[in-house]
Design a protein around this motif. Structure first.
Motif: not given
Length: 351
Positions: A316, A319-320, A332-335, A340-341, A344
């Motif tokens: 974590q 926010d991701y 990838v969670r949060g988007t 963006r993924a 990250l």
């Protein structure tokens, strides 16, 4: 002390599957054919896990279970093979499925693969399989299954469910229409409801799987004349069942006439899929290799709250949340922003 002679394998089969053998459409001969069969189940969520359980209990010889995801608590109301412990540990679905099937029927040879099905592996996965069952949740994978199965002459059984609505169709290569005959164009991503956006109830899962597995048993026991040969649709909330008979394959279908297999011929590249309704993006790098999860876990611990099990590492970061599998694939969670993924992934896993 009186000791009974060990039973022969055939006697054991007669005992275990006696009620199924009594069903004249299967009988002893059909049961033996089933025991020599091997099925591939792609996707081990609600549909796939129940397909696997039914076939294992029926006495199929072998199952190859392929799934890219892990068990979550939101799965448990409809994915009957999994437990709260699986969700707490975030056990990959393919692994959890294989473990539970071993406790149900140890005679079935169950193999599991934690991977995303794509152009690089679909044809290898089909090798030595008599039948494919669709347990997926997206059309891009279904078209891939369709094109590969028709190319190699392997029957497959399409199925889908959302809300209280479901449908299924059995594809016999070059004998019945394929998925591309009925729907020439792949539906646009996000154009329809999903379980994560519209919900789903367990009864429609059971209904679709019941028909899929019944069709599988007909094929594997040599009873093709009993196949329904239609697109079957069910709406359990409106109490509507509809059967649309299928004719011959479309003569203009490039897959059925063998001129091309579009899903198999897609240009190789990193695969990025927005998981609709989950606020997540899946990244499958083109140049994949086996990651050292222990090393990755130590790296992740320096940037955020990290957890690991033998199959994946999760971290974590703000926010991701990044969940990375041994083959390099990540969720990838949060988007839902693919760019963006990817950024990250490159930052925390590597380019």
């Amino acid at each position: 002390m009186f000791r009974r002679d060990p039973k022969s394998a055939f006697q054991q089969m007669e005992d275990r599957y006696s009620r199924q053998i009594l069903f004249s459409e299967i009988g002893e001969r059909g049961q033996q054919r089933l025991r020599r069969s091997r099925a591939l189940i792609i996707g081990c969520g609600a549909l796939g896990s129940l397909q696997a359980e039914m076939l294992a209990r029926a006495g199929i010889g072998g199952l190859l279970i392929v799934d890219r995801d892990f068990v979550e608590f939101s799965n448990l109301h409809r994915q009957t093979l999994f437990t709260e412990e699986d969700a707490r540990e975030r056990t990959p679905k393919a692994v959890a499925c294989a473990a539970h099937l071993g406790a149900i029927n140890s005679e079935v040879e169950v193999q599991s693969r934690i991977t995303d099905v794509n152009t690089s592996n679909i044809e290898e996965l089909l090798d030595d399989c008599d039948l494919v069952l669709d347990g997926t949740d997206n059309f891009s994978t279904r078209y891939l299954i369709n094109d590969a199965c028709v190319k190699h002459g392997v029957a497959w059984i399409y199925g889908a469910a959302v809300g209280a609505y479901g449908l299924t169709m059995t594809v016999l290569p070059r004998e019945t229409p394929c998925l591309r005959c009925l729907f020439p164009d792949v539906p646009r991503a996000g154009s329809g409801p999903t379980c994560d956006t519209a919900g789903v109830i367990m009864p429609i899962i059971a209904t679709v799987v019941a028909v899929q597995v019944a069709e599988a048993l007909k094929i594997l026991t040599g009873r093709r004349q009993a196949l329904h040969r239609s697109l079957m649709q069910f709406d359990l909330w409106r109490n509507e069942w509809r059967r649309v008979p299928l004719g011959a394959p479309d003569g203009e279908c490039p897959v059925c006439n063998g001129t091309s297999y579009p899903a198999l011929e897609a240009e190789a590249a990193d695969q990025i899929v927005v998981l609709c309704g989950r606020d997540a993006v899946q990244i499958t790098p083109l140049n994949r290799g086996r990651l050292n999860l222990a090393e990755l876990f130590e790296r992740f611990r320096t940037v955020g709250e990290a957890q690991a099990n033998p199959y994946l590492v999760r971290v974590q970061v703000g926010d991701y949340e990044l969940t990375v599998f041994e083959d390099g694939r990540a969720i990838v969670r949060g988007t839902e922003d693919a760019a963006r993924a990817r950024a990250l992934y490159a930052r925390y896993v590597g380019a």
